[in-house]
Design a protein around this motif. Structure first.
Motif, mmCIF file in Angstrom:
data_model
loop_
_atom_site.group_PDB
_atom_site.id
_atom_site.type_symbol
_atom_site.label_atom_id
_atom_site.label_comp_id
_atom_site.label_asym_id
_atom_site.label_seq_id
_atom_site.Cartn_x
_atom_site.Cartn_y
_atom_site.Cartn_z
ATOM 1 N N ALA A 86 -17.499 -1.413 0.442
ATOM 2 C CA ALA A 86 -17.112 -1.917 1.764
ATOM 3 C C ALA A 86 -15.788 -1.274 2.161
ATOM 4 O O ALA A 86 -14.890 -1.144 1.332
ATOM 5 N N TYR A 87 -15.676 -0.829 3.381
ATOM 6 C CA TYR A 87 -14.379 -0.415 3.916
ATOM 7 C C TYR A 87 -14.412 -0.457 5.427
ATOM 8 O O TYR A 87 -15.472 -0.553 6.042
ATOM 9 N N ALA A 88 -13.225 -0.402 5.996
ATOM 10 C CA ALA A 88 -13.066 -0.370 7.449
ATOM 11 C C ALA A 88 -12.438 0.971 7.799
ATOM 12 O O ALA A 88 -12.417 1.877 6.966
ATOM 13 N N GLN A 98 -15.730 -2.865 10.129
ATOM 14 C CA GLN A 98 -16.700 -2.679 9.047
ATOM 15 C C GLN A 98 -17.418 -1.338 9.143
ATOM 16 O O GLN A 98 -18.227 -1.110 10.026
ATOM 17 N N GLY A 100 -17.938 1.156 5.682
ATOM 18 C CA GLY A 100 -18.569 1.079 4.361
ATOM 19 C C GLY A 100 -19.457 2.268 4.087
ATOM 20 O O GLY A 100 -19.722 3.096 4.963
ATOM 21 N N THR A 196 -10.205 0.942 2.960
ATOM 22 C CA THR A 196 -10.620 -0.131 2.057
ATOM 23 C C THR A 196 -9.596 -1.268 2.124
ATOM 24 O O THR A 196 -9.952 -2.450 2.160
ATOM 25 N N TYR A 199 -9.992 -3.102 5.417
ATOM 26 C CA TYR A 199 -11.164 -3.985 5.467
ATOM 27 C C TYR A 199 -10.757 -5.426 5.132
ATOM 28 O O TYR A 199 -11.112 -6.370 5.832
ATOM 29 N N ASP A 262 -10.531 5.905 7.159
ATOM 30 C CA ASP A 262 -11.585 5.740 6.141
ATOM 31 C C ASP A 262 -11.839 7.041 5.398
ATOM 32 O O ASP A 262 -12.573 7.049 4.405
#
Ligand code: AMP
Ligand code: MG
Length: 504
Positions: A86-88, A98, A100, A196, A199, A262
């Motif tokens: 998951a990451y933003a 969001q 990811g 990350t 997020y 990201d």
């Protein structure tokens, strides 16, 4: 977010990989567990044997049908814990809470024989809960581009993710047209991104920010663990590595193309090769990416953007940086304030080495700036100018080669007069100086016209010869190898590539 995908025991295999999956031991909300989606007909395009050996993996086993099945996502090796992170991220300045891994799956982490830990990730391995409207797949062209450019960066000695293998899938992906699909096996010291941290920060989940920061410290900045302010020390470390990294990019004419938060790794490795490119003629305004409408990520903007991305990291870390808001802000500002001086030192220091100055003297900064200005005004090729300066440093017989790169040769002459004067202050013998310069000024870079031609041959004619030849050329970039002159030359007017594409 946690999502358990279909894992059939039949798809587990016995190829020995020394997995130790520390990210998979983090809380469930850090990822979604998901196996790769099998493909129709995997075929190995390229295996990076030297890298496999460095990782402690058996190249022959990887090239076997079982190994290829793993590299394609058709089998999951014993000990893997496949998941999508998951990451933003801020994309072109706009925040997406969001993102990811939408088309990548982390198989797990392996510990190499020397104890170093590496992520093994499949890119293009099928949909995940983060795929949004994407198909989770990758086209062959972008996979080969990432393979080539990441391996070139590694050969330059620039921190980067690596490419272990590329396989074609026997399936097509729909982009503007139907294109052959492929999977890249990417190796990284981790896939923790500025995004990350964002997020969890965006969700007000300070506990997760702390867990992630501790994880990043353990993996990348172990000295910070014992520091009086571990999280401030972590931020200091990321600032320093990003400043050094961007300086290294500029020193070889690299344009990342999508410096979104990201795509900014906390490890300080170059990550996510999309529409990246190397500059031919020197111009700080150079942009190739077809999606970079406002030239946000132009060559010369990269230091400022790296700093902007680090401000976003500092914001995410803020709750960890001080007992109260004022002290946290002061710590963040102090950490971020180190970026400019660190970058300048790495950039000017690198340029000094590129023109053969081992000692530091007042006026060196102006001398290198003078060269860059003359190059810009005269359309001089960035890579060739510095490479041919190596000859000029050995003796003035080498001047003609550099001079010919400048529209107006007298611009070089007047700069070279000052340079030669300054060289008198250097102790090294001319031949020794020239050799030192050749070790920092590549002869070969993955020039856009060669990259495009190699990708086109592979995608349109299933001819991987040009790709293999170019990969070989860029793997030893500091050598003058007879027969490889075509890889050192800039494009002719009809060969010039004006745009590069993400191809996702
Ligand atoms: P990138 O352009 O590689 O930085 O990707 C930005 C985001 O888009 C990431 O979250 C990717 O996982 C996602 N993404 C890019 N291409 C695809 C695709 N074909 N399918 C699903 N997600 C994708
Ligand atoms: Mg990305």
């Amino acid at each position: 977010m946690s999502d358990v995908g279909p894992t059939s025991d039949l798809r587990r295999t016995t190829l020995r990989c020394p997995f130790d999956n520390s990210y998979a031991r983090l809380p469930d909300r850090f990822y979604a567990r998901r196996d790769p989606t099998p493909v129709a007909e995997p075929r190995l395009v390229r295996l990076n044997v030297a890298l496999a050996e460095r990782l402690g993996l058996d190249p022959a086993a990887l090239a076997s049908p079982e190994g290829i099945a793993i590299l394609a996502g058709n089998r999951v090796p014993e000990g893997a814990a496949p998941l999508a992170l998951a990451y933003a991220g801020h994309q072109f300045g706009h925040f997406s809470p969001q993102l990811g891994d939408g088309r990548a799956i982390l198989l797990g982490e392996i510990v190499a024989p020397d104890g170093a830990r590496f992520d093994i990730q499949l890119k293009g391995s099928g949909p995940t809960p983060f795929s949004r409207n994407g198909d989770g797949r990758a086209a062959l062209g972008p996979v080969l581009r990432e393979y080539l450019i990441s391996e070139a960066m590694a050969a330059f000695g620039i921190p980067t993710t690596r490419s272990l293998a590329a396989v074609t899938t026997g399936e097509t992906v729909r982009r503007e047209t139907r294109l052959p699909g492929a999977v890249l096996t990417r190796i990284a010291t981790s896939h923790i991104r500025v995004g990350t941290f964002q997020y969890f920060a965006a969700r007000g989940d300070t506990e997760a920010v702390r867990v992630l920061a501790d994880h990043a410290i353990a993996r990348h900045y172990p000295d910070a663990a014992a520091a009086t302010q571990p999280y401030r020390t972590l931020l200091d470390g990321v600032v320093a590595r990003q400043a050094d990294l961007v300086a290294r990019w500029l020193l070889v004419g690299f344009i990342h193309g999508v410096m979104n938060t990201d795509n900014t790794a906390v490890s300080g490795e170059t990550i996510d090769y999309g529409p990246c490119a190397f500059m031919d003629a020197y111009d700080p305004a150079t942009v190739f990416s077809s999606i970079d409408d406002y030239s946000r990520y132009a060559y010369g903007n990269q230091p400022g953007i790296a700093h902007w991305n680090l401000v976003r990291l500092a914001e995410a870390l803020l709750p960890l940086l001080g007992a109260d808001e004022a002290s946290a802000l002061a710590a963040a500002e102090a950490a971020l304030g180190a970026f400019g001086p660190r970058f300048e030192a790495a950039w000017i220091g690198g340029l000094r080495h590129k023109i053969g100055l081992a000692n530091e003297r007042e006026g060196d900064g102006a001398l290198v700036q003078g060269l860059l200005e003359a190059m810009k005004a005269n359309g001089a090729d960035f890579t060739l100018t510095f490479r041919r300066l190596c000859e000029a440093a050995a003796g003035s017989a080498g001047d003609a080669g550099v001079r010919a790169l400048f529209a107006d040769g007298t611009a070089y002459d007047s700069w070279a007069a000052g340079w030669r004067h300054r060289l008198q202050d250097e102790p090294a013998e001319p031949a020794v100086r020239a050799a030192a310069m050749r070790a920092v000024n590549p002869a070969v870079i993955p020039r856009n016209h060669r990259v495009e031609a190699a990708l086109a041959a592979a995608v349109e004619h299933q001819d991987f010869g040009p790709f293999d030849a170019l990969l070989d050329a860029v793997s030893r970039p500091f050598e003058d190898r007879p027969g490889l002159e075509r890889y050192t030359e800039p494009p002719g007017p009809e060969e010039r590539v004006c745009q590069t594409f993400c191809g996702t």
